[in-house]
Structure formats: structure tokens, C-alpha cells
Design an enzyme around this catalytic site. Structure first.
Site, PDB file in Angstrom:
ATOM      1  N   ARG A  76       0.853  -1.206   0.000  1.00 51.59           N
ATOM      2  CA  ARG A  76       0.000   0.000   0.000  1.00 51.59           C
ATOM      3  C   ARG A  76       0.879   1.242   0.000  1.00 51.59           C
ATOM      4  NH1 ARG A  76      -0.359  -2.152   5.140  1.00 51.59           N
ATOM      5  NH2 ARG A  76      -2.451  -2.988   4.871  1.00 51.59           N
TER       6      ARG A  76
ATOM      7  N   TYR B 119      11.687   7.115  15.643  1.00 53.54           N
ATOM      8  CA  TYR B 119      11.570   7.192  14.177  1.00 53.54           C
ATOM      9  C   TYR B 119      12.704   8.045  13.613  1.00 53.54           C
ATOM     10  CZ  TYR B 119       8.996   7.258   9.716  1.00 53.54           C
ATOM     11  OH  TYR B 119       8.616   7.093   8.402  1.00 53.54           O
TER      12      TYR B 119
ATOM     13  N   LYS C  96      15.455   6.592  10.945  1.00 57.97           N
ATOM     14  CA  LYS C  96      15.596   7.142   9.591  1.00 57.97           C
ATOM     15  C   LYS C  96      16.973   7.783   9.389  1.00 57.97           C
ATOM     16  CE  LYS C  96      11.682   5.992   7.619  1.00 57.97           C
ATOM     17  NZ  LYS C  96      11.652   5.066   6.472  1.00 57.97           N
TER      18      LYS C  96
HETATM   19  P1  ADP Z   1       3.047   4.815   3.557  1.00 56.22           P
HETATM   20  O1  ADP Z   1       1.588   4.537   3.294  1.00 56.22           O
HETATM   21  O2  ADP Z   1       3.324   6.106   4.206  1.00 56.22           O
HETATM   22  O3  ADP Z   1       3.882   4.515   2.390  1.00 56.22           O
HETATM   23  P2  ADP Z   1       2.815   2.696   5.454  1.00 56.22           P
HETATM   24  O4  ADP Z   1       3.370   2.688   6.824  1.00 56.22           O
HETATM   25  O5  ADP Z   1       1.342   2.696   5.333  1.00 56.22           O
HETATM   26  O6  ADP Z   1       3.508   3.882   4.712  1.00 56.22           O
HETATM   27  O7  ADP Z   1       3.389   1.539   4.567  1.00 56.22           O
HETATM   28  C1  ADP Z   1       4.470   0.850   4.868  1.00 56.22           C
HETATM   29  C2  ADP Z   1       4.241  -0.596   4.448  1.00 56.22           C
HETATM   30  O8  ADP Z   1       5.255  -1.365   5.066  1.00 56.22           O
HETATM   31  C3  ADP Z   1       2.880  -1.126   4.919  1.00 56.22           C
HETATM   32  O9  ADP Z   1       2.188  -1.730   3.854  1.00 56.22           O
HETATM   33  C4  ADP Z   1       3.262  -2.144   5.984  1.00 56.22           C
HETATM   34  O10 ADP Z   1       2.382  -3.259   6.056  1.00 56.22           O
HETATM   35  C5  ADP Z   1       4.654  -2.547   5.536  1.00 56.22           C
HETATM   36  N1  ADP Z   1       5.472  -3.102   6.616  1.00 56.22           N
HETATM   37  C6  ADP Z   1       5.519  -2.695   7.910  1.00 56.22           C
HETATM   38  N2  ADP Z   1       6.383  -3.444   8.608  1.00 56.22           N
HETATM   39  C7  ADP Z   1       6.902  -4.351   7.730  1.00 56.22           C
HETATM   40  C8  ADP Z   1       7.847  -5.405   7.844  1.00 56.22           C
HETATM   41  N3  ADP Z   1       8.434  -5.679   8.997  1.00 56.22           N
HETATM   42  N4  ADP Z   1       8.117  -6.132   6.741  1.00 56.22           N
HETATM   43  C9  ADP Z   1       7.518  -5.862   5.553  1.00 56.22           C
HETATM   44  N5  ADP Z   1       6.623  -4.885   5.390  1.00 56.22           N
HETATM   45  C10 ADP Z   1       6.310  -4.129   6.460  1.00 56.22           C
END
Ligand code: ADP
Length: 257
Positions: free
Chosen positions: A17, A157, A161
């Protein structure tokens, strides 16, 4: 400008997403085959199907990037199906953070470092042999508005980063001679599920400090990713490309949410 990625394979972590998904789609529009990864299984296959509809090969591989074994298995599957990874986008991220003075937030340091830095390290290690062997690779790390000057009330965070920015700079120096470029994209706030949850007061505070007066569309961030993945940016290395509309970081927005 040559942005043709035909014949290349990209792995985009956290691309179920948001900005990761938009990046996967933009890389595909430019011809790359794509490995769609996310920890959330429900979004992986749907996104991969949408990417395939753009006319390239794509597979969805659920995996937690902070888990070394899961990443190793993911890259093995990806390379078996789509060949060596030419482009790695380390986007997977978590938004969990809170003020340093609140001890309940102590655990957020581990989580943020494990996913943002640990995830990028795991994915980079797994794809690097292939990149070195072919003498070519593009690694793009998602940093953030947080690496502009810090954003108050989210030290975990910020630290995660900034560490990813450090990895970007360092690997750019080490890997350049191998034909591998390492850069970062630093988005500001974009129209994603994170900003949807902001209160009106927080949104107003952010946008008052944004010269363009709006959030980014995920696709605008994806364009920067595609540029850094493309031949057009072959002489760009160790750079952090900001896509934040000139956003001025703010220091107390989480207090107001
Ligand atoms: P944005 O929408 O701002 O790009 P999000 O936090 O919604 O950021 O998206 C980051 C994506 O990373 C999400 O789809 C989430 O499910 C995924 N994510 C979070 N932690 C992990 C992880 N440990 N491994 C793989 N994907 C991850």
C-alpha cells in the site's frame, strides 16, 4: 531522459500500500518486473495482480523484512521466479513513535530500528551478491522528512531514519566501484493512511508549514523512486532526494493529535 527499466527486476519492500505500492507500479510502468513484498499478506497478492495488469511480471511475497530468514527465503523465491534483483527499494516502515520522556515508548526504538534499519540491512545483504556479480545495481532507501531536522516527539523514528541515511551514504561510497548506486528518497507527508488519521488541527499545522500547502500524492514520491532506479540517474550516488514540497519540519504535531 532514459527511464527504461525493461529487463530489470525490482524488489520493493512494504509495497502492499501507500508509497511503496505507488513505487512498485511506477517501476512497472517503466518496464521493470516487480517483487511486491509486505508483512501484511492481505495486500500483497492484490497489489501484485494490479502490477501485472501494467504488462510486466510480478509476484507477491509476504515476509517480515526484520526477520533474516524470511528475507532470505523471499529473495530466493524472487530470484527463482524473476531472476537477480537489479533494483532494491527499502520502503517497509512503521509509524510507531512517541516522546522520549514517556517510558512506555522505550520499545519503539527496537521496533523502529528493527524494521527501518534492520529490514534494509537484511534485504541489502540478500540481493548484494547478485548485484556485485552482474556489476550493476540500484538501491533506494526511504528516509523521511524526519532526516531534515528531526520531528519532535518521535525520537525512535528520527533515529531509525537517520541511521538509514547513514547506511545510504556509507554504502554509496563502498559499492560505487561495484557498479551499485545507493540513494535515498525522503518524502514529506503524503496522502496515505497515516495522514488520513491526522486530526484537522495537525493537518493544518503541517500544511501551514508547507510552501505548496498540500500533502504529496504517493505517485509523486514514486516518480523520484523511478528516477533513482533508472539509467537517467546513473551518475547520482549517495544522494538524498527530498520530495516534500519544501516542508518545514515541525516539532510538536503529535502533542496536538
Ligand atoms: P506509507 O503509506 O506512508 O507509504 P505505510 O506505513 O502505510 O507507509 O506503509 C508501509 C508498508 O510497510 C505497509 O504496507 C506495511 O504493512 C509494511 N510493513 C511494515 N512493517 C513491515 C515489515 N516488517 N516487513 C515488511 N513490510 C512491512
Amino acid at each position: 531522459m532514459n527511464c527504461n527499466l525493461t529487463g530489470k527486476t525490482a524488489l520493493v519492500s512494504g509495497s502492499g500500500r501507500g508509497m511503496g505500492r505507488a513505487s512498485a507500479e511506477e517501476l512497472a510502468r517503466n518496464g521493470a518486473d516487480v517483487v511486491v513484498n509486505d508483512i501484511d499478506e492481505t495486500v500483497v497478492n492484490e497489489t501484485a495482480a494490479d502490477v501485472r495488469d501494467l504488462g510486466v511480471d510480478a509476484i507477491g511475497v509476504p515476509a517480515d523484512v526484520s526477520d533474516e530468514a524470511e528475507v532470505a527465503a523471499m529473495v530466493e523465491t524472487a530470484e527463482d521466479e524473476l531472476g537477480p534483483i537489479d533494483i532494491l527499494v527499502n520502503n517497509a516502515g512503521v509509524g510507531d513513535a512517541g516522546p522520549f520522556l514517556n517510558e512506555e515508548n522505550d520499545g519503539t526504538f527496537d521496533l523502529n530500528l528493527d524494521v527501518h534499519l534492520g529490514g534494509a540491512l537484511n534485504c541489502t545483504r540478500e540481493v548484494l551478491d547478485g548485484m556485485v556479480e552482474q556489476g550493476y545495481g540500484k538501491i533506494i532507501n526511504f528516509t523521511s522528512i524526519h532526516t531534515k531536522n528531526g520531528v519532535g516527539m518521535s525520537p525512535a523514528y528520527d533515529v531509525a531514519k537517520y541511521s538509514l541515511l547513514g547506511l545510504t551514504k556509507s554504502l554509496a561510497l563502498e559499492l560505487g566501484r561495484e557498479g551499485i548506486r545507493v540513494n535515498a528518497v525522503a518524502p514529506g507527508w503524503a496522502n496515505t493512511r497515516l495522514t488520513e488519521e491526522f486530526s484537522d488541527a495537525v493537518t493544518e499545522q503541517i500544511l501551514d508549514n508547507n510552501p505548496l500547502g498540500r500533502f504529496a500524492e504517493p505517485e509523486e514520491v514514486a516518480d523520484a523512486v523511478a528516477f533513482l532506479a533508472a539509467p537517467a540517474s546513473d551518475y547520482v550516488n549517495g544522494h538524498e532526494l527530498r520530495v516534500d514540497g519544501g516542508q518545514v519540519p515541525i516539532d510538536s504535531w503529535q502533542l496536538d493529535s
